[in-house]
Design a protein around this motif. Structure first.
Motif, PDB file in Angstrom:
ATOM      1  N   ILE A   1     -14.151   4.425 -29.109  1.00 27.92           N
ATOM      2  CA  ILE A   1     -12.983   5.629 -29.216  1.00 27.92           C
ATOM      3  C   ILE A   1     -12.284   4.989 -28.406  1.00 27.92           C
ATOM      4  N   GLU A   2     -12.371   5.401 -27.420  1.00 22.47           N
ATOM      5  CA  GLU A   2     -11.438   4.733 -26.258  1.00 22.47           C
ATOM      6  C   GLU A   2     -10.070   3.723 -26.607  1.00 22.47           C
ATOM      7  N   LEU A   3     -10.670   2.591 -26.585  1.00 22.44           N
ATOM      8  CA  LEU A   3      -9.835   1.298 -27.619  1.00 22.44           C
ATOM      9  C   LEU A   3      -9.176   2.263 -29.042  1.00 22.44           C
TER      10      LEU A   3
ATOM     11  N   VAL B   1     -16.488   4.996 -40.888  1.00 21.12           N
ATOM     12  CA  VAL B   1     -14.841   5.871 -40.666  1.00 21.12           C
ATOM     13  C   VAL B   1     -15.402   6.441 -39.455  1.00 21.12           C
ATOM     14  N   TYR B   2     -14.429   6.203 -38.359  1.00 18.43           N
ATOM     15  CA  TYR B   2     -14.063   7.375 -36.729  1.00 18.43           C
ATOM     16  C   TYR B   2     -13.492   7.921 -36.780  1.00 18.43           C
ATOM     17  N   GLU B   3     -14.424   9.683 -36.105  1.00 17.61           N
ATOM     18  CA  GLU B   3     -13.318  10.485 -36.154  1.00 17.61           C
ATOM     19  C   GLU B   3     -12.690   9.949 -34.846  1.00 17.61           C
ATOM     20  N   VAL B   4     -11.730   9.842 -33.910  1.00 15.91           N
ATOM     21  CA  VAL B   4     -10.550   9.850 -33.230  1.00 15.91           C
ATOM     22  C   VAL B   4      -9.728  11.426 -32.226  1.00 15.91           C
ATOM     23  N   PRO B   5     -10.411  11.712 -31.299  1.00 17.38           N
ATOM     24  CA  PRO B   5      -9.980  12.877 -31.190  1.00 17.38           C
ATOM     25  C   PRO B   5      -7.917  12.850 -30.705  1.00 17.38           C
ATOM     26  N   GLY B   6      -7.352  13.639 -31.291  1.00 15.60           N
ATOM     27  CA  GLY B   6      -5.899  13.433 -31.515  1.00 15.60           C
ATOM     28  C   GLY B   6      -5.660  12.738 -32.108  1.00 15.60           C
ATOM     29  N   PHE B   7      -6.422  12.154 -33.187  1.00 14.20           N
ATOM     30  CA  PHE B   7      -5.227  11.449 -33.829  1.00 14.20           C
ATOM     31  C   PHE B   7      -5.932  11.372 -35.232  1.00 14.20           C
ATOM     32  N   LEU B   8      -5.779  10.895 -36.543  1.00 12.08           N
ATOM     33  CA  LEU B   8      -6.367  10.889 -37.202  1.00 12.08           C
ATOM     34  C   LEU B   8      -7.459  10.256 -37.723  1.00 12.08           C
ATOM     35  N   PRO B   9      -8.436  10.067 -38.060  1.00 13.77           N
ATOM     36  CA  PRO B   9      -9.225   9.595 -39.114  1.00 13.77           C
ATOM     37  C   PRO B   9      -8.957   7.986 -39.000  1.00 13.77           C
ATOM     38  N   ILE B  10      -9.978   7.018 -38.823  1.00 11.80           N
ATOM     39  CA  ILE B  10     -10.036   5.245 -38.588  1.00 11.80           C
ATOM     40  C   ILE B  10     -10.972   4.873 -39.048  1.00 11.80           C
ATOM     41  N   GLN B  11     -10.443   4.496 -39.809  1.00 10.99           N
ATOM     42  CA  GLN B  11     -11.694   3.483 -40.562  1.00 10.99           C
ATOM     43  C   GLN B  11     -11.722   1.961 -40.854  1.00 10.99           C
ATOM     44  N   VAL B  12     -12.535   1.008 -39.801  1.00  5.62           N
ATOM     45  CA  VAL B  12     -12.556   0.203 -39.171  1.00  5.62           C
ATOM     46  C   VAL B  12     -14.109  -1.022 -40.403  1.00  5.62           C
TER      47      VAL B  12
ATOM     48  N   GLU C   1       1.131   5.113 -32.988  1.00  3.81           N
ATOM     49  CA  GLU C   1       2.415   5.815 -33.356  1.00  3.81           C
ATOM     50  C   GLU C   1       3.367   5.474 -32.375  1.00  3.81           C
ATOM     51  N   THR C   2       2.896   4.762 -31.575  1.00  8.91           N
ATOM     52  CA  THR C   2       4.432   4.165 -30.595  1.00  8.91           C
ATOM     53  C   THR C   2       5.674   3.338 -30.592  1.00  8.91           C
ATOM     54  N   TYR C   3       5.018   2.427 -32.095  1.00  7.30           N
ATOM     55  CA  TYR C   3       5.909   1.372 -32.470  1.00  7.30           C
ATOM     56  C   TYR C   3       6.284   1.910 -34.271  1.00  7.30           C
ATOM     57  N   GLY C   4       6.051   3.692 -34.828  1.00  4.68           N
ATOM     58  CA  GLY C   4       6.288   3.251 -35.860  1.00  4.68           C
ATOM     59  C   GLY C   4       5.988   2.712 -37.042  1.00  4.68           C
ATOM     60  N   LEU C   5       4.286   2.470 -36.886  1.00  7.27           N
ATOM     61  CA  LEU C   5       3.588   1.852 -37.456  1.00  7.27           C
ATOM     62  C   LEU C   5       2.430   2.783 -38.098  1.00  7.27           C
ATOM     63  N   ASN C   6       2.200   3.568 -38.197  1.00  5.55           N
ATOM     64  CA  ASN C   6       1.296   4.598 -38.853  1.00  5.55           C
ATOM     65  C   ASN C   6       1.621   4.179 -40.658  1.00  5.55           C
ATOM     66  N   GLY C   7       2.978   4.279 -40.821  1.00  2.00           N
ATOM     67  CA  GLY C   7       3.888   4.226 -42.313  1.00  2.00           C
ATOM     68  C   GLY C   7       2.330   3.264 -43.061  1.00  2.00           C
ATOM     69  N   PHE C   8       2.254   2.219 -42.150  1.00  2.00           N
ATOM     70  CA  PHE C   8       1.312   0.642 -43.058  1.00  2.00           C
ATOM     71  C   PHE C   8      -0.065   1.149 -42.700  1.00  2.00           C
ATOM     72  N   LEU C   9      -0.448   1.913 -42.658  1.00  2.00           N
ATOM     73  CA  LEU C   9      -1.316   2.076 -42.270  1.00  2.00           C
ATOM     74  C   LEU C   9      -2.066   3.071 -44.082  1.00  2.00           C
ATOM     75  N   LYS C  10      -3.274   2.502 -44.729  1.00  2.00           N
ATOM     76  CA  LYS C  10      -3.279   3.186 -46.671  1.00  2.00           C
ATOM     77  C   LYS C  10      -4.654   4.396 -46.103  1.00  2.00           C
ATOM     78  N   ASN C  11      -4.548   5.446 -46.861  1.00  2.00           N
ATOM     79  CA  ASN C  11      -5.882   5.959 -46.638  1.00  2.00           C
ATOM     80  C   ASN C  11      -7.121   5.138 -47.026  1.00  2.00           C
ATOM     81  N   ALA C  12      -8.470   5.711 -46.108  1.00  5.77           N
ATOM     82  CA  ALA C  12      -9.212   4.636 -46.735  1.00  5.77           C
ATOM     83  C   ALA C  12     -10.310   4.393 -48.065  1.00  5.77           C
ATOM     84  N   ASP C  13      -9.841   5.915 -48.761  1.00  6.87           N
ATOM     85  CA  ASP C  13     -10.288   6.275 -50.149  1.00  6.87           C
ATOM     86  C   ASP C  13      -9.679   5.220 -51.163  1.00  6.87           C
ATOM     87  N   ASN C  14      -8.615   5.103 -50.687  1.00  2.00           N
ATOM     88  CA  ASN C  14      -7.830   3.651 -51.757  1.00  2.00           C
ATOM     89  C   ASN C  14      -8.120   2.949 -51.241  1.00  2.00           C
TER      90      ASN C  14
END
Length: 172
Positions: free
Chosen positions: A148-150, A44-55, A159-172
């Motif tokens: 991190i830039e990527l 899980v990467y902490e991304v400044p200005g955004f929610l964390p994202i798991q790769v 965010e631009t294309y309203g796709l955040n709703g397709f992400l799932k929580n890394a704990d799931n």
């Protein structure tokens, strides 16, 4: 199958190679016989200005402290296709190592895969499989910032294309 041929099964597919076609892979396997294959990794990467994202990924092979990835190409091999990618950077960061190797096999004269009446796949006999020298990628001080830039650009795209709703929580 002719004498000297190699029959192998992978992912539910039976594949036939001539002895010459199989030789580079068999030699590679003999030289790297202590590799641990298909190692799942994630971070899980902490991304400044955004929610964390798991790769999440699956490393082709770990050989001691060396991270290895095998690639096949059906055209000329351009090293920059690999050295300029981010795959190796994420994998090195996820396992805490500094050295990554691409093992590239080029299929020359490839046109198509042929299937016989038993469903066995084969290459045309004029296809040559060439093992290129291993391609080394080394971690440097800029790698993490590039990753991190990527991830920031990826989150911005979502965010631009309203796709955040397709992400799932890394704990799931």
């Amino acid at each position: 199958m002719p004498n000297g041929s190699i029959l192998t099964k992978a992912d539910g597919l039976t594949f036939w190679f001539t002895e010459d076609q199989a030789a580079p892979a068999l030699f590679y396997k003999s030289q790297h016989n202590k590799v641990v294959y298909e190692m799942p990794v994630s971070k899980v990467y902490e991304v400044p200005g955004f929610l964390p994202i798991q790769v999440v990924g699956r490393i082709d092979g770990m050989e001691g402290i060396k991270v290895r990835d095998t690639k096949t190409r059906f055209r000329h091999v351009d090293q920059s296709d690999y050295t300029e990618s981010v795959q190796w950077k994420f994998y090195l960061d996820m396992v805490g190592e500094r050295q990554f190797f691409y093992d590239v096999f080029e299929f020359k004269n490839f046109t198509s895969i042929q299937y016989n009446h038993q469903g066995i796949a084969a290459l045309n006999s004029d296809v040559q499989i060439i093992a290129h020298p291993e391609l080394s990628c080394m971690w440097d001080d800029n790698c993490y910032d590039e990753m991190i830039e990527l991830l920031q650009m990826f989150n911005g795209f979502l965010e631009t294309y309203g796709l955040n709703g397709f992400l799932k929580n890394a704990d799931n």
